[in-house]
Enzyme design. Sequence first.
Site, PDB file in Angstrom:
ATOM      1  N   ASP A  11       0.865  -1.172   0.000  1.00  0.00           N
ATOM      2  CA  ASP A  11       0.000   0.000   0.000  1.00  0.00           C
ATOM      3  C   ASP A  11       0.903   1.224   0.000  1.00  0.00           C
ATOM      4  O   ASP A  11       1.783   1.353   0.856  1.00  0.00           O
ATOM      5  CB  ASP A  11      -0.894   0.007   1.241  1.00  0.00           C
ATOM      6  CG  ASP A  11      -1.997  -1.052   1.151  1.00  0.00           C
ATOM      7  OD1 ASP A  11      -2.068  -1.747   0.131  1.00  0.00           O
ATOM      8  OD2 ASP A  11      -2.774  -1.175   2.116  1.00  0.00           O
ATOM      9  N   ASP A 130     -13.705  -4.008  -2.676  1.00  0.00           N
ATOM     10  CA  ASP A 130     -13.712  -4.018  -1.214  1.00  0.00           C
ATOM     11  C   ASP A 130     -15.135  -4.343  -0.783  1.00  0.00           C
ATOM     12  O   ASP A 130     -16.072  -3.619  -1.127  1.00  0.00           O
ATOM     13  CB  ASP A 130     -13.312  -2.640  -0.660  1.00  0.00           C
ATOM     14  CG  ASP A 130     -11.880  -2.266  -1.057  1.00  0.00           C
ATOM     15  OD1 ASP A 130     -11.051  -3.180  -1.229  1.00  0.00           O
ATOM     16  OD2 ASP A 130     -11.607  -1.056  -1.184  1.00  0.00           O
TER      17      ASP A 130
END
Lengths: 250, 199
Positions: A11, A130
Amino acid sequence: MLTRRIIPCLDVKDGRVVKGVRFQELRDAGDPVEQARAYGAAGADEVCFLDISASLEARGTLVRLVEQVARELNIPFAVGGGVRAVAEAEALLRAGADKVSMNTAAISDPALITAVARLAGSQSAMVAIDAKTRGPGWEVRSHGGTRSSGRDLIEWAREAVDRGAGEILLTSMDHDGTRQGFALEMLRAVTAAVPVPVIASGGAGEPAHFAEAFDAGASAALAASVFHFGTFTIAAVKEACAARGFPMRR
Amino acid sequence: MNVAVVDLGLGNLGSVLQALRRAGGEPALVTDPSSLAKAPRVILPGVAAFGLGMERAAPFREALHQAVTRRVPVLGICLGMQLLFEEGDEDGRRPGLGLLPGRVTRLPQGVQVPHIGWQKLRPTAPSALEPSGWAYFAHSYRCEAPDEVTCAVAEHGPVRIAAVVSQGTLFGVQYHPEKSAQDGEGLLRRFLALHGAGA
């Protein structure tokens, strides 16, 4: 026989690697290029870069970072975050990314998936989803997981594939950061619904969890913090999965 | 410059150029077909659909045929390999470059498509590229190559995939050597070490 893949996820925010525990509380864990190269040497099958600031802060693409990584890395890597237009996807692929991952932008403009697949082929068009438990099923979250999209997970996964997605990166918002294992029921539901490879994400806490994800139908499994903080190695994961009978590249 | 990389304006060029440099090559991007006349080696890369690929590759058709006739080493990678064949099914039926016999068809139902991931190559015939070890694949279409041009395969479930093909100094790899770690780099090194009659 096709091997199952282990994918460390980096990330990235402002050019640095971070990992949000439950998408909050960011911790700095190093330089992206160094990390990618180290992961390649450690046996990663692929690396995934997700610019987690992109959807929140409307920032641009990661072209320069991608160029640097492509110079160093001899395994495939995917890049996501902030990909809103075909031109951005094309710039990332041209800079050396193998796949672009689309999330929020694909939800608001699903035609983007088709356009990227037309340009680069489905295998380069990854859709990241997600998802969070809602009622008996799961709902799709957007904007880094902060907003409800109102869409049902299974319907959206099917639509994404119909529109050209060649791979689904499926993150469980419920499991992410918990280290209690991947969301197996959700994985089973999605892998049964779509013909393309599904990458399990969110919840890895021990090597056996990866084998569970493969058992639930995942083609690949992704993790961040367990690898970044050296909880266990990629080699240990592959050993555990091979012992369970899954073909691994070792 | 010791290898010309045909710029079809499609994705993946960056990876191929960087991998060639890591393998000790000095690649030069070529946008003008006439530049291939002096190239000691040629690589035709490509990540896209067959139709778009052929649109972009069409201007290079004559130059590539001439390179092959001059016995210059030519390597097609992934879509670049598929374009070498006679005909493709993606986006409607269209002719390819016709340098190798066979058609390019979608992977059949019943196996996972796209075929994405790592497999071990199984050599089926001797090849100057000596393909072996691990290969990273990412494709939805395959070349139905006859045995006589196939030198390594990979089995995707029940489906046999022609992973490496060759005919004279012309080569094609369905997988991505530029993304196949040490084994892929080895293949690129061996390609860069080839000398055609015209080189």
